[in-house]
Design an enzyme around this catalytic site. Structure first.
Site, PDB file in Angstrom:
ATOM      1  N   TRP A 123       0.891  -1.238  -0.087  1.00  0.00           N
ATOM      2  CA  TRP A 123      -0.027   0.071  -0.091  1.00  0.00           C
ATOM      3  C   TRP A 123       0.840   1.089  -0.101  1.00  0.00           C
ATOM      4  O   TRP A 123       0.561   2.260  -0.667  1.00  0.00           O
ATOM      5  CB  TRP A 123      -1.306   0.217   1.044  1.00  0.00           C
ATOM      6  N   ASP A 159      -1.219   6.626   6.369  1.00  0.00           N
ATOM      7  CA  ASP A 159      -2.155   5.868   5.984  1.00  0.00           C
ATOM      8  C   ASP A 159      -2.352   5.029   7.060  1.00  0.00           C
ATOM      9  O   ASP A 159      -1.619   4.207   7.639  1.00  0.00           O
ATOM     10  CB  ASP A 159      -1.973   5.294   4.849  1.00  0.00           C
ATOM     11  N   LYS A 178     -11.712  -1.405   7.278  1.00  0.00           N
ATOM     12  CA  LYS A 178     -11.132  -2.400   8.407  1.00  0.00           C
ATOM     13  C   LYS A 178     -11.519  -2.285   9.521  1.00  0.00           C
ATOM     14  O   LYS A 178     -11.709  -3.295  10.431  1.00  0.00           O
ATOM     15  CB  LYS A 178      -9.703  -2.297   7.893  1.00  0.00           C
TER      16      LYS A 178
HETATM   17  C1  LIG Z   1      -6.933  -1.561   2.429  1.00  0.00           C
HETATM   18  C2  LIG Z   1      -5.874  -0.416   2.234  1.00  0.00           C
HETATM   19  C3  LIG Z   1      -5.826   0.446   1.584  1.00  0.00           C
HETATM   20  C4  LIG Z   1      -7.043   0.565   0.269  1.00  0.00           C
HETATM   21  O1  LIG Z   1      -8.112   1.038   0.877  1.00  0.00           O
HETATM   22  P1  LIG Z   1      -9.304   1.222  -0.355  1.00  0.00           P
HETATM   23  O2  LIG Z   1     -10.235   1.860   0.722  1.00  0.00           O
HETATM   24  O3  LIG Z   1      -9.576   0.166  -0.882  1.00  0.00           O
HETATM   25  O4  LIG Z   1      -8.878   2.440  -1.088  1.00  0.00           O
HETATM   26  C5  LIG Z   1      -4.942   1.551   1.441  1.00  0.00           C
HETATM   27  N1  LIG Z   1      -3.956   1.351   2.560  1.00  0.00           N
HETATM   28  C6  LIG Z   1      -4.205   0.349   3.521  1.00  0.00           C
HETATM   29  C7  LIG Z   1      -2.956   0.252   4.761  1.00  0.00           C
HETATM   30  C8  LIG Z   1      -4.970  -0.853   3.400  1.00  0.00           C
HETATM   31  O5  LIG Z   1      -5.139  -1.526   4.485  1.00  0.00           O
END
Ligand SMILES: *Cc1c(COP(=O)(O)O)cnc(C)c1O
Length: 366
Positions: A108, A178, A202
């Site tokens: 990511w 993030d 999540k």
């Molecule tokens: C799941 C995830 C993403 C992507 O998220 P989306 O909402 O599908 O764009 C980005 N960064 C991390 C750390 C993730 O776990």
């Protein structure tokens, strides 16, 4: 008396969208056709109605209370997932002539870097790619640029199963994170960050909502040449209601925040999450039949990744665990192996069930 849904639910180890607290689903079920006193579903009412504005402001207030968000930060509920933040962050915060530092700790993070490079200058401040992202770099391994526009990290690497245990010292440079897969897993000091973003699916609620917590002074960097939907300042000035938000998603996220508070908030979550992860890692380390893929000091409390001796054995593990009502343990297609995602809403009984299954599987096939 448990409801039908409670008794038929299996253990869901999915990395995202992921398990939600049962009381949240039950409350949403009770209110699905008609919100009490409203007579309509939350999906059927105007986002400008007093009812929805209350739902939104309660969710924001609960987030502020849970994380002790300072008054100098805005809490936004956007769309487009964490992936859109990969673009919005540099578009808003990385001015012409400036450079941003990114730490590459996983798939990511790598995607965030690729998007930022389309917008401006990116310095790779550190990377563990050569080690298959099996750990988080130490502070001394980072090469930070003095005067950078910001430093970007990925607090938990969902696919590789690693997590920052201490934030890097970045001086006066805004730290951007993030935090999609570990936000609110434990108390966090928001004042250490310039901006935190997280796709909700999540650890916060359903997909389709992205939480952004941004320090107000950084909004001055958002210029009017930006497409309006990409502009943090516009969303902040309009209280996340510039356009129609994901009303149902925000409602579920709000119920989830209420549930978090009822459980004792983030300190209580931290205790349970430590315990859940410790049980799994202890089982992984017990005999060598299972092999953790993350370096021990970088192990994630949220996504526990491990492998078995052969791919055949791994396939069998997935098959038998699924049959035993333990769903979603197959690792991400890019890395293989197994991954148990055990976010806030994942019940401890599910971890115990997995540990029992792992012991039995080893007894049969070890
Ligand atoms: C799941 C995830 C993403 C992507 O998220 P989306 O909402 O599908 O764009 C980005 N960064 C991390 C750390 C993730 O776990």
């Amino acid at each position: 008396m448990p409801t039908t849904s409670a008794t038929t639910r299996i253990h869901n180890f999915s990395a995202g969208p992921a398990v939600l607290p049962l009381p949240v689903l039950e409350e949403a079920q009770r209110e699905l056709l008609a919100l009490p006193g409203v007579g309509m579903s939350v999906m059927e009412i105007s986002h400008r109605s007093k009812t929805f504005e209350d739902i939104l402001s309660r969710a924001v207030e609960d987030i502020r209370a849970l994380a002790h968000v300072p008054d100098s930060y805005k809490v936004l509920m956007l769309q487009g997932g964490a992936s859109l933040q990969f673009s919005m962050v540099p578009m808003n915060l990385l001015g012409p002539g400036a450079a941003a530092d990114y730490v590459d700790t996983g798939s990511w993070a790598d995607k965030a870097i690729k998007e930022a490079r389309k917008v401006g200058t990116v310095n790779l401040a550190g990377s563990t790619k050569a080690e298959k992202y099996s750990r988080i770099p130490a502070e001394r391994e980072l090469t930070l640029t003095p005067g950078a526009a910001y430093v970007h990290i990925t607090t938990n690497n969902t696919i590789e199963g690693t997590q920052w245990t201490a934030l890097p010292e970045v001086g006066g440079v805004p730290l951007v994170a993030d935090a999609s897969s570990d936000i609110f897993h434990a108390p966090l000091d928001v004042s250490r960050f310039g901006l935190i973003y997280a796709g909700a699916q999540k650890n916060l609620g359903p997909s389709g909502v992205t939480l952004v917590i941004v320090r107000e002074d950084l909004l001055a960097r958002s210029t009017d040449v930006l497409p309006v939907m990409m502009n943090y300042r516009v969303h902040a000035e309009n209280n996340s209601l510039y356009n129609t938000p994901n009303t149902f998603g925000i409602y579920i996220l709000g119920l989830t925040m209420k549930w978090l508070r009822s459980q004792g908030g983030l300190p209580a979550m931290a205790r349970v999450n430590q315990r859940k992860a410790a049980k799994l890692y202890a089982e992984i380390d017990r005999t060598g039949f299972y092999r953790g893929t993350a370096q021990p000091e970088s192990r994630s409390l949220m996504n526990v990744t491990f492998r078995l001796a052969t791919e055949e054995l791994e396939k069998l593990f997935v098959k038998e665990s699924t049959a035993a009502g333990l769903d979603g343990l197959k690792g991400h297609r890019s890395v293989g192996g197994m991954r148990a995602s055990i976010y806030n809403a994942f019940p401890e009984e599910g971890v115990d069930a997995l540990v029992d299954f792992m012991r039995e599987f080893e007894r049969k096939h070890g």
